[in-house]
Write an enzyme that holds these catalytic residues in place. Structure first.
Site, PDB file in Angstrom:
ATOM      1  N   ARG A 145       3.128  -1.395  10.736  1.00 11.49           N
ATOM      2  CA  ARG A 145       4.240  -1.526  11.694  1.00 11.49           C
ATOM      3  C   ARG A 145       4.574  -2.938  12.164  1.00 11.49           C
ATOM      4  O   ARG A 145       5.765  -3.226  12.357  1.00 11.49           O
ATOM      5  CB  ARG A 145       4.006  -0.574  12.863  1.00 11.49           C
ATOM      6  CG  ARG A 145       4.234   0.861  12.454  1.00 11.49           C
ATOM      7  CD  ARG A 145       3.588   1.840  13.389  1.00 11.49           C
ATOM      8  NE  ARG A 145       2.132   1.785  13.277  1.00 11.49           N
ATOM      9  CZ  ARG A 145       1.297   2.540  13.992  1.00 11.49           C
ATOM     10  NH1 ARG A 145       1.780   3.404  14.862  1.00 11.49           N
ATOM     11  NH2 ARG A 145      -0.005   2.442  13.821  1.00 11.49           N
ATOM     12  N   LYS A 200      -7.388   8.231  -1.412  1.00 11.91           N
ATOM     13  CA  LYS A 200      -8.716   8.687  -0.929  1.00 11.91           C
ATOM     14  C   LYS A 200      -9.201   9.930  -1.665  1.00 11.91           C
ATOM     15  O   LYS A 200      -9.421  11.003  -1.073  1.00 11.91           O
ATOM     16  CB  LYS A 200      -8.657   8.979   0.575  1.00 11.91           C
ATOM     17  CG  LYS A 200      -8.203   7.798   1.417  1.00 11.91           C
ATOM     18  CD  LYS A 200      -8.228   8.143   2.896  1.00 11.91           C
ATOM     19  CE  LYS A 200      -7.860   6.985   3.787  1.00 11.91           C
ATOM     20  NZ  LYS A 200      -6.434   6.596   3.734  1.00 11.91           N
ATOM     21  N   THR A 245     -11.880   5.972  10.479  1.00 17.80           N
ATOM     22  CA  THR A 245     -11.966   5.388  11.830  1.00 17.80           C
ATOM     23  C   THR A 245     -11.411   6.344  12.883  1.00 17.80           C
ATOM     24  O   THR A 245     -11.564   6.114  14.071  1.00 17.80           O
ATOM     25  CB  THR A 245     -11.234   4.029  11.897  1.00 17.80           C
ATOM     26  OG1 THR A 245      -9.958   4.181  11.304  1.00 17.80           O
ATOM     27  CG2 THR A 245     -11.998   2.944  11.209  1.00 17.80           C
ATOM     28  N   LYS A 287       0.856  -1.194   0.000  1.00 26.22           N
ATOM     29  CA  LYS A 287       0.000   0.000   0.000  1.00 26.22           C
ATOM     30  C   LYS A 287       0.887   1.237   0.000  1.00 26.22           C
ATOM     31  O   LYS A 287       1.754   1.403   0.851  1.00 26.22           O
ATOM     32  CB  LYS A 287      -0.895   0.006   1.237  1.00 26.22           C
ATOM     33  CG  LYS A 287      -1.757   1.265   1.356  1.00 26.22           C
ATOM     34  CD  LYS A 287      -2.765   1.137   2.485  1.00 26.22           C
ATOM     35  CE  LYS A 287      -2.329   1.727   3.789  1.00 26.22           C
ATOM     36  NZ  LYS A 287      -2.313   3.194   3.854  1.00 26.22           N
ATOM     37  N   ASP A 343     -13.391  14.885  -4.876  1.00 29.16           N
ATOM     38  CA  ASP A 343     -13.442  16.152  -5.619  1.00 29.16           C
ATOM     39  C   ASP A 343     -14.658  16.088  -6.537  1.00 29.16           C
ATOM     40  O   ASP A 343     -15.451  15.147  -6.458  1.00 29.16           O
ATOM     41  CB  ASP A 343     -12.136  16.337  -6.413  1.00 29.16           C
ATOM     42  CG  ASP A 343     -11.803  17.821  -6.635  1.00 29.16           C
ATOM     43  OD1 ASP A 343     -12.735  18.610  -6.891  1.00 29.16           O
ATOM     44  OD2 ASP A 343     -10.623  18.181  -6.569  1.00 29.16           O
ATOM     45  N   ASP A 362      -3.423   4.345  -1.998  1.00 32.37           N
ATOM     46  CA  ASP A 362      -4.390   4.814  -0.995  1.00 32.37           C
ATOM     47  C   ASP A 362      -4.366   6.342  -0.942  1.00 32.37           C
ATOM     48  O   ASP A 362      -3.743   6.927  -0.069  1.00 32.37           O
ATOM     49  CB  ASP A 362      -3.981   4.194   0.354  1.00 32.37           C
ATOM     50  CG  ASP A 362      -4.865   4.602   1.508  1.00 32.37           C
ATOM     51  OD1 ASP A 362      -6.009   5.041   1.266  1.00 32.37           O
ATOM     52  OD2 ASP A 362      -4.415   4.471   2.662  1.00 32.37           O
TER      53      ASP A 362
HETATM   54  O1  C5P Z   1       1.124   0.343  11.213  1.00 29.72           O
HETATM   55  P1  C5P Z   1      -0.327  -0.044  11.069  1.00 29.72           P
HETATM   56  O2  C5P Z   1      -0.526  -1.530  10.865  1.00 29.72           O
HETATM   57  O3  C5P Z   1      -1.180   0.512  12.174  1.00 29.72           O
HETATM   58  O4  C5P Z   1      -0.757   0.650   9.701  1.00 29.72           O
HETATM   59  C1  C5P Z   1      -2.045   0.577   9.194  1.00 29.72           C
HETATM   60  C2  C5P Z   1      -2.140   1.307   7.901  1.00 29.72           C
HETATM   61  O5  C5P Z   1      -3.518   1.398   7.559  1.00 29.72           O
HETATM   62  C3  C5P Z   1      -1.626   2.745   7.911  1.00 29.72           C
HETATM   63  O6  C5P Z   1      -1.153   3.032   6.596  1.00 29.72           O
HETATM   64  C4  C5P Z   1      -2.850   3.557   8.237  1.00 29.72           C
HETATM   65  O7  C5P Z   1      -2.791   4.863   7.723  1.00 29.72           O
HETATM   66  C5  C5P Z   1      -3.916   2.755   7.507  1.00 29.72           C
HETATM   67  N1  C5P Z   1      -5.267   2.938   8.000  1.00 29.72           N
HETATM   68  C6  C5P Z   1      -5.648   2.681   9.303  1.00 29.72           C
HETATM   69  N2  C5P Z   1      -6.939   2.845   9.704  1.00 29.72           N
HETATM   70  C7  C5P Z   1      -7.839   3.258   8.831  1.00 29.72           C
HETATM   71  C8  C5P Z   1      -7.497   3.509   7.509  1.00 29.72           C
HETATM   72  C9  C5P Z   1      -6.182   3.344   7.121  1.00 29.72           C
HETATM   73  O8  C5P Z   1      -4.821   2.288  10.109  1.00 29.72           O
HETATM   74  N3  C5P Z   1      -9.081   3.359   9.228  1.00 29.72           N
END
Ligand code: C5P
Length: 239
Positions: A215, A62, A123, A33, A65, A60
């Site tokens: 992460r 989003k 979220t 992603k 417009d 990603d």
């Molecule tokens: O590091 P982690 O596993 O928390 O990363 C989750 C990824 O998903 C990040 O790129 C974050 O921006 C994205 N994301 C999220 N929650 C959402 C939408 C996207 O954690 N509701």
């Protein structure tokens, strides 16, 4: 074929991405992603480069417009060769239809049109914030389900959502409506700033179509090992 968790490349430069990908076998085709942080610093070239390495790309960005602008932008993204991309459902059904039309226009004849999904309510938005800032006076869940149905009506493949919303979204739309869920943590791992998380195994049970993991893989001591553990758990192996 086993399904790949989508790795969130939350880095700010190609150099960092190169260093990260060097920790994986060269012939391992990943699903990654690319978000705003990386795309806005490295530009479209980062997508071409990842595709040239044989990886699948979820871009990603989003988009939100007027329909004409989104359609033209999507035509360009399809030409880049992205495999999946997204828009905000709040842009409306006309905008989502235009996004889809743009992707179709930009796809080479005989090629696969990128999967298009929608963001419902972020979220990070609480029910109180939604009611005060957006003046939407219904429970948050109702707004999420409404946006999911709008996305379905517009012909989109699915939505980005919390794993905890998957069952209700599938009930409101259809079982094959794509639910892509971030907020995944293997059992016993660091939560970081995520609060409502599920394990890859739980996500599978709940019915998530794709999981996005950042992460737990990017910050792991041995990212490839962490990736394989999560992938196996996601595919219901070695449990
Ligand atoms: O590091 P982690 O596993 O928390 O990363 C989750 C990824 O998903 C990040 O790129 C974050 O921006 C994205 N994301 C999220 N929650 C959402 C939408 C996207 O954690 N509701």
């Amino acid at each position: 074929m086993s399904q790949r968790p989508i790795i969130a490349l939350d880095f700010s430069s190609k150099i960092e991405v190169e260093a990260f990908l060097a920790k994986f076998p060269h012939d391992e085709s990943l699903f990654v992603k690319v978000g705003m942080e990386l795309f806005y610093q490295e530009g479209p070239e980062i997508v071409r480069w990842l595709k040239s390495l044989g990886h699948s790309v979820f871009l990603d960005l989003k988009l939100h417009d007027i329909p004409n602008t989104v359609e033209k932008a999507m035509t360009g993204l399809a030409k880049l060769g992205v495999d999946m991309t997204n828009v905000h459902a709040a842009g409306g059904i006309k905008m989502m239809k235009a996004a889809k039309a743009g992707l179709e226009k930009g796809t080479k004849s005989g090629g696969e049109v990128p999967v298009l999904i929608a963001v419902t309510q972020l979220t990070s938005t609480s029910e109180a914030e939604m009611q005060q800032d957006q003046l939407i006076q219904v429970p948050l869940k109702e707004s999420v389900l409404h946006y999911a149905k709008c996305a379905q009506d517009a012909g989109l493949s699915g939505v980005v959502c919390s794993a905890l919303e998957v069952e209700a979204i599938h009930e409101a739309t259809s079982k094959d409506f794509v639910c892509l869920t971030p907020g995944i943590r293997p059992s016993g791992s660091d939560l970081g700033d995520q609060k409502r998380v599920v394990t890859p195994r739980e996500a599978r049970k709940i019915g998530s179509t794709f999981i996005v993991v950042g992460r737990p893989i990017t910050k792991a001591n041995i990212p490839y090992e962490a990736y394989q553990t999560i992938k196996n758990e996601w595919n219901g192996e070695n449990l």
